[in-house]
Design an enzyme around this catalytic site. Structure first.
Site, PDB file in Angstrom:
ATOM      1  N   LYS A  22      18.957 -47.735  13.252  1.00  0.00           N
ATOM      2  CA  LYS A  22      19.017 -46.298  12.984  1.00  0.00           C
ATOM      3  C   LYS A  22      18.133 -45.931  11.794  1.00  0.00           C
ATOM      4  CE  LYS A  22      22.544 -44.528  10.409  1.00  0.00           C
ATOM      5  NZ  LYS A  22      22.077 -43.658   9.322  1.00  0.00           N
ATOM      6  N   ASN A  23      18.261 -46.695  10.707  1.00  0.00           N
ATOM      7  CA  ASN A  23      17.548 -46.313   9.483  1.00  0.00           C
ATOM      8  C   ASN A  23      16.047 -46.571   9.550  1.00  0.00           C
ATOM      9  OD1 ASN A  23      19.924 -45.426   8.486  1.00  0.00           O
ATOM     10  ND2 ASN A  23      20.192 -47.040   6.948  1.00  0.00           N
ATOM     11  N   ARG A  95      21.743 -35.903   6.562  1.00  0.00           N
ATOM     12  CA  ARG A  95      20.925 -35.844   5.346  1.00  0.00           C
ATOM     13  C   ARG A  95      19.515 -36.366   5.565  1.00  0.00           C
ATOM     14  NH1 ARG A  95      22.744 -35.448   0.626  1.00  0.00           N
ATOM     15  NH2 ARG A  95      21.043 -36.790  -0.051  1.00  0.00           N
ATOM     16  N   CYS A 119      27.755 -34.997   0.046  1.00  0.00           N
ATOM     17  CA  CYS A 119      28.287 -35.614   1.258  1.00  0.00           C
ATOM     18  C   CYS A 119      29.459 -36.475   0.842  1.00  0.00           C
ATOM     19  CB  CYS A 119      27.228 -36.418   1.995  1.00  0.00           C
ATOM     20  SG  CYS A 119      26.912 -38.006   1.276  1.00  0.00           S
ATOM     21  N   ARG A 124      24.407 -37.459  -3.937  1.00  0.00           N
ATOM     22  CA  ARG A 124      23.164 -37.802  -3.229  1.00  0.00           C
ATOM     23  C   ARG A 124      22.062 -36.757  -3.380  1.00  0.00           C
ATOM     24  NH1 ARG A 124      24.667 -40.530   2.498  1.00  0.00           N
ATOM     25  NH2 ARG A 124      22.626 -41.482   2.320  1.00  0.00           N
ATOM     26  N   PRO A 125      21.565 -36.588  -4.590  1.00  0.00           N
ATOM     27  CA  PRO A 125      20.479 -35.621  -4.802  1.00  0.00           C
ATOM     28  C   PRO A 125      19.166 -36.100  -4.174  1.00  0.00           C
ATOM     29  CG  PRO A 125      20.882 -36.889  -6.800  1.00  0.00           C
ATOM     30  CD  PRO A 125      21.928 -37.318  -5.804  1.00  0.00           C
ATOM     31  N   ILE A 126      18.180 -35.195  -4.095  1.00  0.00           N
ATOM     32  CA  ILE A 126      16.848 -35.605  -3.608  1.00  0.00           C
ATOM     33  C   ILE A 126      15.793 -35.339  -4.688  1.00  0.00           C
ATOM     34  CG2 ILE A 126      17.312 -35.365  -1.135  1.00  0.00           C
ATOM     35  CD1 ILE A 126      15.748 -32.640  -1.320  1.00  0.00           C
ATOM     36  N   ASP A 127      16.247 -35.364  -5.953  1.00  0.00           N
ATOM     37  CA  ASP A 127      15.330 -35.067  -7.056  1.00  0.00           C
ATOM     38  C   ASP A 127      14.104 -35.985  -7.071  1.00  0.00           C
ATOM     39  OD1 ASP A 127      17.522 -36.920  -7.768  1.00  0.00           O
ATOM     40  OD2 ASP A 127      16.370 -37.182  -9.612  1.00  0.00           O
ATOM     41  N   GLN A 128      14.281 -37.260  -6.682  1.00  0.00           N
ATOM     42  CA  GLN A 128      13.143 -38.198  -6.719  1.00  0.00           C
ATOM     43  C   GLN A 128      12.101 -37.842  -5.656  1.00  0.00           C
ATOM     44  OE1 GLN A 128      12.847 -40.659  -9.173  1.00  0.00           O
ATOM     45  NE2 GLN A 128      14.546 -39.396  -9.902  1.00  0.00           N
ATOM     46  N   ASP A 307      25.768 -50.485   2.837  1.00  0.00           N
ATOM     47  CA  ASP A 307      26.195 -50.142   4.193  1.00  0.00           C
ATOM     48  C   ASP A 307      27.063 -51.234   4.824  1.00  0.00           C
ATOM     49  OD1 ASP A 307      24.950 -47.724   4.053  1.00  0.00           O
ATOM     50  OD2 ASP A 307      23.234 -48.255   5.292  1.00  0.00           O
ATOM     51  N   ARG A 399      27.481 -41.730  14.973  1.00  0.00           N
ATOM     52  CA  ARG A 399      26.231 -41.446  14.268  1.00  0.00           C
ATOM     53  C   ARG A 399      25.395 -42.715  14.102  1.00  0.00           C
ATOM     54  NH1 ARG A 399      26.956 -39.704   8.772  1.00  0.00           N
ATOM     55  NH2 ARG A 399      24.758 -40.154   8.925  1.00  0.00           N
TER      56      ARG A 399
HETATM   57  C1  UD1 Z   1      19.556 -44.770   2.810  1.00  0.00           C
HETATM   58  C2  UD1 Z   1      20.205 -45.139   4.123  1.00  0.00           C
HETATM   59  C3  UD1 Z   1      21.709 -45.335   3.937  1.00  0.00           C
HETATM   60  C4  UD1 Z   1      21.972 -46.337   2.829  1.00  0.00           C
HETATM   61  C5  UD1 Z   1      21.198 -45.981   1.559  1.00  0.00           C
HETATM   62  C6  UD1 Z   1      21.304 -47.041   0.494  1.00  0.00           C
HETATM   63  C7  UD1 Z   1      18.755 -44.031   5.703  1.00  0.00           C
HETATM   64  C8  UD1 Z   1      18.573 -42.947   6.697  1.00  0.00           C
HETATM   65  N1  UD1 Z   1      19.933 -44.070   5.069  1.00  0.00           N
HETATM   66  O1  UD1 Z   1      20.109 -43.528   2.398  1.00  0.00           O
HETATM   67  O2  UD1 Z   1      22.246 -45.801   5.161  1.00  0.00           O
HETATM   68  O3  UD1 Z   1      23.345 -46.351   2.522  1.00  0.00           O
HETATM   69  O4  UD1 Z   1      19.814 -45.790   1.859  1.00  0.00           O
HETATM   70  O5  UD1 Z   1      20.877 -48.265   0.967  1.00  0.00           O
HETATM   71  O6  UD1 Z   1      17.885 -44.861   5.522  1.00  0.00           O
HETATM   72  N2  UD1 Z   1      19.344 -40.887  -5.468  1.00  0.00           N
HETATM   73  C9  UD1 Z   1      19.034 -40.031  -6.510  1.00  0.00           C
HETATM   74  N3  UD1 Z   1      17.961 -39.183  -6.357  1.00  0.00           N
HETATM   75  C10 UD1 Z   1      17.191 -39.160  -5.238  1.00  0.00           C
HETATM   76  C11 UD1 Z   1      17.516 -40.043  -4.181  1.00  0.00           C
HETATM   77  C12 UD1 Z   1      18.585 -40.890  -4.326  1.00  0.00           C
HETATM   78  O7  UD1 Z   1      19.703 -40.016  -7.535  1.00  0.00           O
HETATM   79  O8  UD1 Z   1      16.228 -38.370  -5.177  1.00  0.00           O
HETATM   80  C13 UD1 Z   1      20.491 -41.810  -5.590  1.00  0.00           C
HETATM   81  C14 UD1 Z   1      21.578 -41.558  -4.541  1.00  0.00           C
HETATM   82  O9  UD1 Z   1      22.458 -40.549  -4.942  1.00  0.00           O
HETATM   83  C15 UD1 Z   1      22.237 -42.907  -4.452  1.00  0.00           C
HETATM   84  C16 UD1 Z   1      21.059 -43.875  -4.683  1.00  0.00           C
HETATM   85  O10 UD1 Z   1      20.041 -43.121  -5.299  1.00  0.00           O
HETATM   86  O11 UD1 Z   1      23.190 -43.071  -5.459  1.00  0.00           O
HETATM   87  C17 UD1 Z   1      20.511 -44.513  -3.415  1.00  0.00           C
HETATM   88  O12 UD1 Z   1      20.277 -43.505  -2.460  1.00  0.00           O
HETATM   89  P1  UD1 Z   1      19.124 -43.587  -1.368  1.00  0.00           P
HETATM   90  O13 UD1 Z   1      18.522 -44.953  -1.350  1.00  0.00           O
HETATM   91  O14 UD1 Z   1      18.217 -42.432  -1.537  1.00  0.00           O
HETATM   92  O15 UD1 Z   1      19.935 -43.385  -0.019  1.00  0.00           O
HETATM   93  P2  UD1 Z   1      19.384 -42.691   1.247  1.00  0.00           P
HETATM   94  O16 UD1 Z   1      17.914 -42.907   1.334  1.00  0.00           O
HETATM   95  O17 UD1 Z   1      19.904 -41.301   1.350  1.00  0.00           O
END
Ligand code: UD1
Length: 420
Positions: A22-23, A95, A119, A124-128, A307, A399
């Site tokens: 999936k990922n 997401r 969620c 789970r922000p997307i700031d990065q 996961d 999912r």
């Molecule tokens: C992906 C996987 C998910 C897995 C996760 C961690 C997909 C579709 N999903 O989710 O199954 O559980 O990796 O291995 O591939 N964070 C920030 N800022 C950002 C982005 C992330 O602070 O801009 C934090 C998140 O809140 C979290 C950590 O970084 O605590 C890791 O998150 P991230 O690796 O981004 O997870 P996803 O990519 O959403």
């Protein structure tokens, strides 16, 4: 809503084939937006999230269709004119929809993507993702719950992630493919799915090196071309079956997996007493009569995957001794604990740590799935529990697991789905 009913106590025996990841499928489907024309992806799992990504591509004007018959595992995507907008209605259900952001800005100069919001497993922000795109020259405005990103032409740059993020790395890698000049991403995620995306993008004509390491270098190119590609196997689904075998003192050959992607999981299962051997086409897992308690800390790849945390916890609920599970990736990923406690598990949570005292057995109960991996853990607990377990809200399971109950039934589990 459908529910899954499991009657525990069966030893799982036989062979099971792992579906596509999936990922990996989600970013790869999104990457089709980087080029015009017909794409064909094979070994795409039939999952609700894949359906959501296809729908999202469809709303933007890129036709995504699942094949029929022999092509049933394939998704064909036809990218022509694209409206670069990802609406709230779809992003809120998944997401990973945010993965269209990078490709849209890079190729269409503009993207309007709903902010995902919180969620069940944390903020789970997307700031990065946004900080990185700004570094590549995009202008970002947050308005009315949407991210509006614009750039006439992205420009290569160096960017170091403050936290390791999987989809963040993927988004920036995709965006940088069509940027002018060289981009260097440091502290990048090393997950096999990131490496797979780099492979796919290179097949499309991108120039990426270092995919699968923490420094990824991308030399921008003018355009990418559509390709045909088969998606790699799902290591989390594979890991879930290995746990199921270990948990039920079973003997299962898990086929079509990549053992190197599962090293941390295999290591912990062996410590817990399972015997895991490589065989032609897969890994055989034999569960011990008595499982041993082991401590686990989740980390970005190649560490133990978050996961798989909930699934491993179930194993510890019936192991001899006490174990400590520390969740370092997500802030709130212990919702399965209360449900497992309803089945008789002895678990104490303190912040990011769960202390589990192993018990001889669990007892079946009605339980509620709260997120994807939590729902898998409840199915596993049901396999080992005395009596009947009813798992509600299984749309979470759908999912991320393709026909889980059918595959488990093939291994001898007493499990079935009750349609709403
Ligand atoms: C992906 C996987 C998910 C897995 C996760 C961690 C997909 C579709 N999903 O989710 O199954 O559980 O990796 O291995 O591939 N964070 C920030 N800022 C950002 C982005 C992330 O602070 O801009 C934090 C998140 O809140 C979290 C950590 O970084 O605590 C890791 O998150 P991230 O690796 O981004 O997870 P996803 O990519 O959403």
């Amino acid at each position: 809503m459908d529910k899954i009913v499991v009657v525990g106590g069966k030893q799982l025996v036989g062979e099971v084939v792992v579906s596509g990841a999936k990922n990996a499928a989600l970013p790869i489907l999104a990457s089709s937006l980087l080029s015009q024309g017909h794409h064909l992806f094979r070994n795409v799992p039939r999952l609700a999230d894949v359906g959501t990504m296809c729908k999202l591509l469809g709303t933007m004007g890129a036709r995504a269709e699942r094949g029929t018959g022999r092509l049933g595992d394939a998704v064909a995507i036809d990218v022509g004119h694209v409206t670069p907008e990802a609406p709230y209605e779809l992003v809120k259900t998944m997401r990973a929809s945010v993965l269209v952001l990078g490709p849209l800005v890079a190729r269409h100069g503009r993207a309007r993507v709903s902010l995902p919001g919180g969620c069940a497993i944390g903020a789970r922000p997307i700031d990065q993702h946004l900080k990185g795109l700004e570094k590549l020259g995009a202008t970002i405005v947050l308005e009315h719950g949407y991210v509006e990103a614009r750039a006439r032409q992205l420009k290569g740059a160096s960017f170091t992630f403050d936290v390791v993020t999987v989809t963040g790395t993927e988004n920036l890698m995709m965006a940088a493919c069509l940027a002018k000049g060289r981009t260097v991403l440091e502290n990048a995620a090393r997950e096999p799915e990131v490496e797979e995306l780099a492979r796919v993008l290179n097949k499309m004509g991108a120039r990426i090196s270092g995919g699968g390491t923490d420094v990824i270098t991308i030399e921008g190119v003018d355009e990418l071309k559509p390709i045909e590609h088969a998606i790699l196997p799902d290591r989390i689904e594979a890991g879930t079956f290995l746990v199921a075998a270990a948990l039920t003192a079973g003997d299962v050959l898990v086929k079509r997996l990549v053992p190197e992607h599962l090293e941390a999981v295999i290591g912990k299962l062996r410590e817990a007493g399972a015997t895991i051997t490589a065989e032609e086409g897969g890994l055989r897992c034999k569960g011990p009569n008595v499982l041993r308690a082991v401590d686990v800390k989740t980390l970005p790849h190649p560490g133990f995957p978050t996961d798989m945390q909930a699934q491993l916890m179930v194993l510890m609920c019936v192991a001899k001794g006490s174990s400590v599970i520390t969740e370092t990736v997500f802030e709130n990923r212990f919702m399965h604990v209360l449900e497992l406690s309803r089945m008789g598990a002895d678990i104490r949570v303190d912040g990011h740590t769960a202390v589990i005292k192993g018990k001889r057995s669990l007892s079946g109960a009605p339980v509620m799935a709260t997120d994807l991996r939590a729902s898998a853990s409840l199915v596993l607990a049901g396999l080992r529990a005395r009596g009947k377990t009813e798992i509600h809200r299984v749309y979470h399971l759908d999912r991320g697991y393709e026909r889980l109950e059918k595959k488990l039934r093939g291994l001898g589990a007493d499990i079935h789905r009750v349609k709403a």
